[in-house]
Design an enzyme around this catalytic site. Structure first.
Site, PDB file in Angstrom:
ATOM      1  N   ASP A 128      48.947  11.180  23.651  1.00 17.82           N
ATOM      2  CA  ASP A 128      49.834  10.115  24.101  1.00 17.82           C
ATOM      3  C   ASP A 128      50.753   9.718  22.951  1.00 17.82           C
ATOM      4  O   ASP A 128      50.484   8.779  22.216  1.00 17.82           O
ATOM      5  CB  ASP A 128      49.004   8.920  24.588  1.00 17.82           C
ATOM      6  CG  ASP A 128      49.826   8.004  25.471  1.00 17.82           C
ATOM      7  OD1 ASP A 128      50.961   8.383  25.831  1.00 17.82           O
ATOM      8  OD2 ASP A 128      49.331   6.919  25.800  1.00 17.82           O
ATOM      9  N   CYS A 418      39.485 -26.554  12.696  1.00 20.29           N
ATOM     10  CA  CYS A 418      38.716 -25.322  12.828  1.00 20.29           C
ATOM     11  C   CYS A 418      37.678 -25.514  13.934  1.00 20.29           C
ATOM     12  O   CYS A 418      36.918 -26.484  13.909  1.00 20.29           O
ATOM     13  CB  CYS A 418      38.012 -24.986  11.509  1.00 20.29           C
ATOM     14  SG  CYS A 418      36.854 -23.616  11.680  1.00 20.29           S
TER      15      CYS A 418
END
Ligand code: IVH
Length: 715
Positions: A128, A418
């Site tokens: 590909d 976070c």
């Protein structure tokens, strides 16, 4: 003769030039193909500079096969069109066994063969990538082009020359006047992932698949950019070939390999359609583990005589077909966009998906790369999206189906804290990445432990994410160094742990102390430092101490290291917490040694000259062996020559050596001398010496874990 012609090169310049070309190509192969460089980057650069200087001085020496032509020069304004001598056809597709059985029957009918006949088929993975044509004139690569519309392509010779697998000259004793070969340019999956990771960090949009990335690289007007993308090629066809005929595709492929062209080793020639069906199934099961992306199997009638008889329709030949695998794309919905903290603290958005099957694998998550990309593609929770999976790579979202929106979709922004430890996130000026600045954030520690223990880093067998999670939950490790003080009792606290398993884990951890410096550097997880960079650094600095104090300017002299990587290395070693972990590791006995290069080799100071016809090794090989041991290989004999290595048919050099009293060795004696060099153990000892800090600065750096000892001496 034209009196303006440049100075003609003297014989010694010519000889030096061809030696340099061979030498540099050898080092390219050692470095890029075998991952085993034998000279330091500075030495390589020196060879390269000498080559460029010679070519500047004597332009006539500059040939299209010189390694200097691989690097690419200044950008071109646009590509020029190239008309293909023979059209580059496309292929018809098959999607089922029935299609293939019909293809086989059709061929036999057209050839007037009985339905029972077994045709011989060349079966090749359908790469590909992009189709290209390479033209070799008198054995030398002169023109490379893309397929274009099949009749006319674009001239991308300079870009193709940057592909190290493409020989600039074919290995032919009697070069043929014209050989046109066709093949597929592709980007290996590992390089695709690396490229996307780097683009993420740089804030550039990620490529959806390796083919797009390869296409982008090949169509660069500036071939220096192409040179930075490690494209590869396999040859699968022949165009015009003057002076040589082939009976079949399989014969051509064998010859192509002998000419030095890369071919696909997975290809196979089989007899009968039943064997084709078997091979297709086999290839399908291998698909996810191949290092490149394939999208099917190309089946070709092997015999060229039969191919000619069958002929072609307007766009595709009748003698071949592409049997496609199920597509790698699928449509599904995004159920959530969740932030995930990686080992360097980068908080990456991930899409949770309504599970969907993509080419045999159920997919329920996709990477969204970075928050800017989420905004740019406007991906929202509830959206219908097209996802694509390439090999084992984490699937990516390639498009949002906005026409299917209901208005209930939700936009998700980058988190201000976070998600793991609550520390406010930061975003550095020149970066797109949002990161958690807390070095001891559990998510970061977890990811860095998993990376450190992984196969390509310290290779701690058995220590995967499950055990790392338990170690963290029980509070047994807070950094990499804590791994080395774990005891049997520690492990026995785990769920489902036995004596045997605990013993195995302890042995594996202990064994990892023996890993080489390159793995160790890679395992530290310094941003931008991948396996290859770690190898270069290990070779260039020889010890972690030397690397830790290297200045940015020194780092920049290492091959493949640019400003961004150099800065990131400096940032890593400027962080006291990292230095403390390194000191702890060292105290625990993790003292990685250099392998590939023999620092201060036994030939240091010795000069070798090779003369005559060598039969046991080629000249560049011999020279590489000498240089790997720190010696010098010269072109002519002088008083400074230590040894003259003489092959068959020696001439004046031998006389001169004898007159000067230089020792003369046969090829075998030279090999014996090499073999007589100290073995691996002595070598290690030597490294141990070499890695003992010899500057006050270095001593201080790893003096203790207090941190105080490591503060001074840094300017
Ligand atoms: S043969 C006349 N062999 O597939 C024969 N093509 O759909 C034409 N491809 O443009 C091509 N691997 O880019 C051939 N082993 C292979 C191939 C291959 C990939 C691509 C090639 C071509 C396309 C045709």
């Amino acid at each position: 003769m034209d009196h303006h012609s440049p100075l003609s090169a003297p014989e010694d310049a010519r000889a030096r030039h061809s030696w340099l070309c061979a030498e540099i190509e050898l080092h390219n192969r050692l470095y890029y193909e075998q991952d085993a460089p034998v000279i330091a980057d500075a030495a390589y650069d020196q060879l390269f500079r000498e080559l460029s200087r010679l070519e500047e001085q004597y332009p006539e020496l500059l040939s299209p096969t010189s390694p200097s032509q691989r690097v690419g020069g200044r950008p071109v304004a646009r590509f020029s069109p190239v008309k293909h001598r023979l059209p580059m056809l496309s292929l018809e597709n098959a999607v089922s066994e029935d299609d293939m059985l019909a293809f086989d029957q059709r061929l036999k009918k057209e050839l007037g063969l009985s339905t029972e006949t077994d045709l011989v088929y060349a079966c090749e993975p359908k790469m590909d990538g992009l189709a290209v044509e390479l033209i070799y004139e008198d054995g030398v690569l002169t023109v490379g082009s893309t397929r274009g519309d099949g009749m006319t392509g674009e001239e991308v010779t300079r870009n193709l020359r940057t592909i190290r697998k493409i020989p600039l000259r074919l290995a032919m004793d009697h070069p043929l006047p014209l050989v046109e070969v066709r093949g597929e340019v592709y980007l290996p999956l590992a390089d695709f992932q690396r490229l996307n990771a780097a683009r993420d960090e740089a804030g550039e949009p990620a490529f959806a698949n390796p083919r797009n990335a390869a296409a982008g690289a090949l169509r660069q007007l500036d071939s220096r950019i192409t040179a930075q993308r490690p494209l590869a090629l396999v040859v699968y066809g022949i165009g015009t070939c003057d002076g040589r005929e082939f009976a079949s595709q399989s014969e051509f492929l064998q010859q192509a390999a002998r000419w030095g062209l890369p071919i696909n080793l997975v290809a196979r020639t089989v007899t009968g359609i039943a064997a084709v069906l078997d091979f297709f199934r086999e290839l399908g099961s291998q698909r996810d583990s191949l290092p490149y992306e394939i999208d099917g199997l190309v089946v070709k009638v092997d015999a060229f005589a039969l191919q000619r008889e069958l002929g072609a329709k307007s766009r595709a030949p009748r003698w071949a077909i592409a049997w496609k695998f199920p597509p790698r794309q699928a449509i599904t919905t995004v159920t959530a966009i969740v932030p995930q903290v990686g080992r360097t603290g980068v908080v990456t958005p991930t899409a949770n998906l309504q599970p969907v099957e993509v080419a045999g694998v159920v997919v329920s998550r996709a990477t969204l790369h970075n928050w800017e990309e989420v905004a740019r593609k406007d991906i929202r929770v509830g959206d219908h999206v097209t996802i694509e999976r390439a090999g084992d790579v984490i699937p990516a979202v390639v498009a949002v189906l906005t026409e299917r929106r209901t208005g209930a979709e939700q936009v998700v922004a980058a988190p201000a804290q976070c998600p793991e430890c609550g520390t406010p996130t930061v975003r550095l000026a020149e970066e797109v990445a949002v990161r958690c600045p807390n070095f001891s954030c559990p998510a970061q520690v977890r990811e860095s432990l998993i990376h450190f223990a992984s196969r390509s880093a310290m290779d701690i067998d058995g220590l995967g994410d499950k055990f790392v999670d338990q170690l963290l939950r029980l509070g047994l490790v807070r950094d990499l160094a804590d791994l080395y003080t774990l005891t049997r009792d520690d492990f026995m606290q785990f769920e489902r742990m036995g004596d045997k398993l605990a013993a195995n884990l302890l042995t594996a951890i202990s064994a990892s102390k023996e890993r080489d410096l390159a793995r160790f550097i890679f395992g530290l997880g310094v941003r931008h430092v991948g396996e290859q960079t770690a190898k270069s650094l290990s070779l260039a600095f020889g010890s972690i101490e030397a690397l830790a104090i290297a200045r940015e300017a020194e780092l920049l002299t290492v091959r493949d290291i640019g400003p961004e990587v150099a800065r990131s290395i400096r940032v890593f070693f400027a962080d006291q917490r990292n230095l403390q972990v390194l000191a702890k590791l060292k105290a625990a006995g993790v003292c990685p040694a250099v392998t590939a290069k023999r620092v201060g080799g036994r030939f240091t100071g010795a000069t070798f000259v090779f003369t005559g016809t060598l039969t046991r090794f080629s000249r560049p090989e011999a020279q590489a062996m000498v240089e790997a041991e720190g010696g010098h290989a010269a072109g002519s004999v002088s008083k400074k020559t230590s040894y003259l290595v003489a092959g068959a048919d020696v001439g004046s050099k031998l006389e001169k050596a004898q007159a000067l009293g230089v020792s003369v060795l046969s090829e075998d004696e030279f090999l014996n001398l090499l073999a007589a060099l100290p073995g691996q153990e002595t070598l290690m000892e030597e490294h141990a010496d070499a890695t003992v800090p010899h500057h006050k600065e270095q001593l201080d750096l790893f003096a203790g874990q207090s941190g105080a000892a490591a503060t001074g001496h840094r300017r």
